[in-house]
Each structure stands twice: as C-alpha cells, then as structure tokens.
Write a protein that holds these residues in place. Structure first.
Motif, PDB file in Angstrom:
ATOM      1  N   GLY A  99       0.800  -1.212   0.000  1.00 16.50           N
ATOM      2  CA  GLY A  99       0.000   0.000   0.000  1.00 16.50           C
ATOM      3  C   GLY A  99       0.840   1.273   0.000  1.00 16.50           C
ATOM      4  N   ASP A 100       2.112   1.159   0.422  1.00 19.39           N
ATOM      5  CA  ASP A 100       2.988   2.323   0.415  1.00 19.39           C
ATOM      6  C   ASP A 100       3.384   2.745  -0.990  1.00 19.39           C
ATOM      7  N   VAL A 101       3.306   1.810  -1.948  1.00 18.83           N
ATOM      8  CA  VAL A 101       3.788   2.120  -3.292  1.00 18.83           C
ATOM      9  C   VAL A 101       2.699   2.081  -4.358  1.00 18.83           C
ATOM     10  N   VAL A 102       1.563   1.447  -4.068  1.00 18.41           N
ATOM     11  CA  VAL A 102       0.496   1.389  -5.067  1.00 18.41           C
ATOM     12  C   VAL A 102       0.037   2.804  -5.406  1.00 18.41           C
ATOM     13  N   GLY A 103      -0.008   3.087  -6.704  1.00 20.59           N
ATOM     14  CA  GLY A 103      -0.391   4.411  -7.168  1.00 20.59           C
ATOM     15  C   GLY A 103       0.540   4.874  -8.270  1.00 20.59           C
ATOM     16  N   GLU A 104       0.366   6.113  -8.702  1.00 26.26           N
ATOM     17  CA  GLU A 104       1.175   6.666  -9.781  1.00 26.26           C
ATOM     18  C   GLU A 104       2.308   7.498  -9.207  1.00 26.26           C
ATOM     19  N   TRP A 105       3.505   7.294  -9.768  1.00 22.86           N
ATOM     20  CA  TRP A 105       4.700   8.004  -9.322  1.00 22.86           C
ATOM     21  C   TRP A 105       5.315   8.746 -10.508  1.00 22.86           C
ATOM     22  N   GLY A 123      11.009  -6.007 -12.672  1.00 27.26           N
ATOM     23  CA  GLY A 123      11.744  -6.515 -13.828  1.00 27.26           C
ATOM     24  C   GLY A 123      12.252  -7.914 -13.604  1.00 27.26           C
ATOM     25  N   GLU A 124      13.465  -8.170 -14.095  1.00 27.36           N
ATOM     26  CA  GLU A 124      14.062  -9.495 -13.996  1.00 27.36           C
ATOM     27  C   GLU A 124      14.450  -9.821 -12.551  1.00 27.36           C
ATOM     28  N   MET A 125      14.577 -11.113 -12.265  1.00 22.02           N
ATOM     29  CA  MET A 125      15.070 -11.528 -10.953  1.00 22.02           C
ATOM     30  C   MET A 125      16.470 -10.957 -10.731  1.00 22.02           C
ATOM     31  N   ILE A 126      16.730 -10.478  -9.531  1.00 26.61           N
ATOM     32  CA  ILE A 126      18.040  -9.901  -9.239  1.00 26.61           C
ATOM     33  C   ILE A 126      19.027 -10.983  -8.799  1.00 26.61           C
ATOM     34  N   LEU A 128       0.504  -1.210  -9.522  1.00 26.36           N
ATOM     35  CA  LEU A 128      -0.864  -1.696  -9.405  1.00 26.36           C
ATOM     36  C   LEU A 128      -0.993  -2.704  -8.264  1.00 26.36           C
ATOM     37  N   GLU A 129      -2.208  -2.879  -7.767  1.00 30.50           N
ATOM     38  CA  GLU A 129      -2.472  -3.821  -6.677  1.00 30.50           C
ATOM     39  C   GLU A 129      -2.138  -5.254  -7.061  1.00 30.50           C
ATOM     40  N   ASN A 130      -2.221  -5.585  -8.373  1.00 30.94           N
ATOM     41  CA  ASN A 130      -1.999  -6.960  -8.827  1.00 30.94           C
ATOM     42  C   ASN A 130      -0.530  -7.327  -8.969  1.00 30.94           C
ATOM     43  N   GLY A 131       0.375  -6.452  -8.525  1.00 27.26           N
ATOM     44  CA  GLY A 131       1.801  -6.759  -8.570  1.00 27.26           C
ATOM     45  C   GLY A 131       2.486  -6.386  -9.862  1.00 27.26           C
ATOM     46  N   LEU A 132       1.807  -5.642 -10.731  1.00 24.23           N
ATOM     47  CA  LEU A 132       2.398  -5.180 -11.972  1.00 24.23           C
ATOM     48  C   LEU A 132       2.687  -3.689 -11.887  1.00 24.23           C
ATOM     49  N   ALA A 133       3.758  -3.260 -12.540  1.00 22.18           N
ATOM     50  CA  ALA A 133       4.110  -1.845 -12.635  1.00 22.18           C
ATOM     51  C   ALA A 133       4.077  -1.463 -14.104  1.00 22.18           C
ATOM     52  N   LYS A 134       3.382  -0.398 -14.425  1.00 20.41           N
ATOM     53  CA  LYS A 134       3.148  -0.029 -15.814  1.00 20.41           C
ATOM     54  C   LYS A 134       3.685   1.367 -16.084  1.00 20.41           C
ATOM     55  N   ASP A 135       4.528   1.483 -17.126  1.00 26.44           N
ATOM     56  CA  ASP A 135       4.971   2.795 -17.570  1.00 26.44           C
ATOM     57  C   ASP A 135       4.602   2.952 -19.042  1.00 26.44           C
ATOM     58  N   ARG A 136       5.190   3.960 -19.705  1.00 27.34           N
ATOM     59  CA  ARG A 136       4.806   4.249 -21.085  1.00 27.34           C
ATOM     60  C   ARG A 136       5.273   3.182 -22.069  1.00 27.34           C
ATOM     61  N   ARG A 137       6.257   2.386 -21.666  1.00 26.67           N
ATOM     62  CA  ARG A 137       6.834   1.428 -22.602  1.00 26.67           C
ATOM     63  C   ARG A 137       6.373   0.004 -22.393  1.00 26.67           C
ATOM     64  N   ASN A 138       6.186  -0.401 -21.126  1.00 24.28           N
ATOM     65  CA  ASN A 138       5.840  -1.795 -20.897  1.00 24.28           C
ATOM     66  C   ASN A 138       5.178  -1.975 -19.534  1.00 24.28           C
ATOM     67  N   GLU A 139       4.848  -3.222 -19.240  1.00 25.22           N
ATOM     68  CA  GLU A 139       4.240  -3.609 -17.974  1.00 25.22           C
ATOM     69  C   GLU A 139       5.030  -4.773 -17.421  1.00 25.22           C
ATOM     70  N   ARG A 140       5.564  -4.620 -16.213  1.00 22.12           N
ATOM     71  CA  ARG A 140       6.425  -5.645 -15.644  1.00 22.12           C
ATOM     72  C   ARG A 140       6.045  -5.879 -14.186  1.00 22.12           C
TER      73      ARG A 140
END
Length: 278
Positions: free
Chosen positions: A23-29, A81-84, A40-52
């Motif tokens: 909840g600390d990070v869900v939202g637009e930054w 993104g990828e696994m670290i 997003l709440e579903n564990g995806l992060a979306k920007d102008r280029r892709n969704e990861r």
C-alpha cells in the motif's frame, strides 16, 4: 606496482520481505526527470513502454555506474523486472530498484547485467514522488492551443556527447507534448567511439585515449585490443594534480593481469611501465 584494480564485484544479498507494505507504493509516481510509473495492486508496474511485475523484497546490490565507473553498494526496498538474484552468467537481466526515502518519495535507478558477466551496472539515481489526489492530471497541449489526438513516439531530443548525457523523450509527433524523458548516458558515446577507434585503426598505429571522465578500463576494452592484435592504446590521465601516461603495446599478453571486470588506470600504469609527464 602502483595503484589498484577498479573492481566492481558482484554482490547480491539474499532478498528479504520488506517492512514496507504494498500500500505504500500502489499508485502513480513521477520522477524528477519527467518519467512516470504506476504500481498496481496486482503486482504489476506499468509505464509508457511496458508492464512488468514488481516485488516487495529488500536487499543490497553492488553496481558500477556507467557515468563514472565508480562502485557502490546500494540498498533497495522493492524492485521490478528481472530476478536480481541467481542470474545465470550467460543471461542478460535488467531491473529497476527502489529505495523508500520517506512516505511518498523513493530513490530509483536502472540496473542491468550483460550476458557473460556477473557484474551489475547502473545509470545514475533519480527521485520519484507519489502523486496525490490533489496533484494536477495535466492538460492537453498543441501548437494551436486546442486539443491534440496525441501520437507518442520515443525520439532522441538531445544527442549525448562524450561529456554530457543526452535525453530520449516520449514525444507527440503532432504537437510536441512530452510525457516522459529518459537519460542517454554519455558513457555510451565514449565506449562506442573508443571501440570504433581501436577497430578501425591501421596496423602498427597507436590509439590515444584521454577522456577525463574515465578512471579505469572495462574488460571489453582489453578484449578489443586483444582481438585487434596489431594496435597499441596510449592512455593519458591525471591523478592528484599530476599527469600520467602509459601505453598498452600491440599484441600484449594479458594473462599476468589480475582477473577483474575493471582495471584502474593506476594499476595499468604500473603493469605497463607508465611515466609521469613533467
């Protein structure tokens, strides 16, 4: 032997569950560079280029900065993104790591690992702020002052040079409105020009490198010299107010070098019998 290796060791600490809540990070930054990303709440992060996917896991990562060659261990509270951890050496990986500075503010940076390497590299850090309900959602723009049916494409709006970063912008081809900007590292220009100079040099000649922003050579520079075989590389640099120079002769044997991803100029100065320029 003078100096030491400019080594960027790979350190990936075991990820742990972060005290921060999703909840600390869900939202637009939005970033101080003009880019934006929605967590997003579903564990995806979306920007102008892709969704990861993004992961609420913390850890530490040792990186080498493209802009300076400096090595730093940085902490992160989440990443996308990828696994670290546990990336095979023959695999490419990239990710964004984030550190929560205070509520509604994070430090962000892009990290990546090339195939065949175990070293993570990074572009410079930047700051992201979480949008609130009172933040402006922006306005339509256009050369005529009316609304525009935007058609956005990534374009290089500022070409990078050997001393200054460039800028790539997600720009409307109709009205010029910019939704997002990303830096283009000046280091990429330096790398491209140096490797091209080595590759295109005539046999028996010497390539001279005196860019003031570099303090060490990545392994790929020595690999290029070894592959070329008949070209020397002269390096001029300054350290604590004194001018130094050393030359890596054509056909040098690199087996006696200490194994590292990066070689500091002072280390190479000692190995190849450099001189101080009066």
């Amino acid at each position: 032997m003078i100096g030491a290796l400019c080594i960027g060791a790979f350190i990936s600490m075991p990820a742990t569950v972060n005290a921060a809540d999703r909840g600390d990070v869900v939202g637009e930054w939005t970033s101080d560079r003009g880019s934006s990303v929605s967590f997003l709440e579903n564990g995806l992060a979306k920007d102008r280029r892709n969704e990861r996917p993004y992961w609420m896991q913390s850890g530490s990562l040792t990186v080498v900065y493209e802009s300076t060659g400096a090595t730093e261990t940085v902490d992160y509270d989440l990443w996308k993104g990828e696994m670290i951890g546990d990336i095979p050496e023959d695999a490419y990986a990239d990710a964004m790591i984030y550190k929560i500075i205070e509520p509604g503010k994070m430090r962000a940076q892009n990290v990546y690992k090339e195939k065949g390497e175990n070293q993570w590299r990074s572009f410079d850090q930047f700051t992201m702020s979480k949008k609130t309900d009172t933040d402006s959602t922006g306005t339509e723009s256009g050369s005529s002052g009316g609304k525009c049916n935007h058609n956005y494409e990534w374009q290089i709006t500022t070409e990078p040079t050997g001393t200054e970063d460039g800028v790539s912008s997600y720009m409307c081809t109709t009205c010029g409105d910019i939704k997002e900007r990303q830096p283009i590292s000046a280091d990429l220009v330096i790398r491209k020009e140096l490797l091209a100079a080595i590759k295109n040099a005539e046999a028996g000649t010497t390539v001279t490198f005196d860019n003031k922003t570099w303090r060490c050579y990545p392994q790929y520079v020595l690999d290029a010299l070894k592959e070329k075989g008949d070209v020397s590389l002269k390096t001029d640099f300054m350290y604590e107010g004194e001018n130094y120079t050393f030359t890596i002769p054509a056909g040098s044997d690199y087996t006696n070098l200490e194994q590292a991803d990066f070689y500091g100029f002072l280390y190479l100065f000692g190995v190849f019998n450099g001189v101080i320029v009066e």
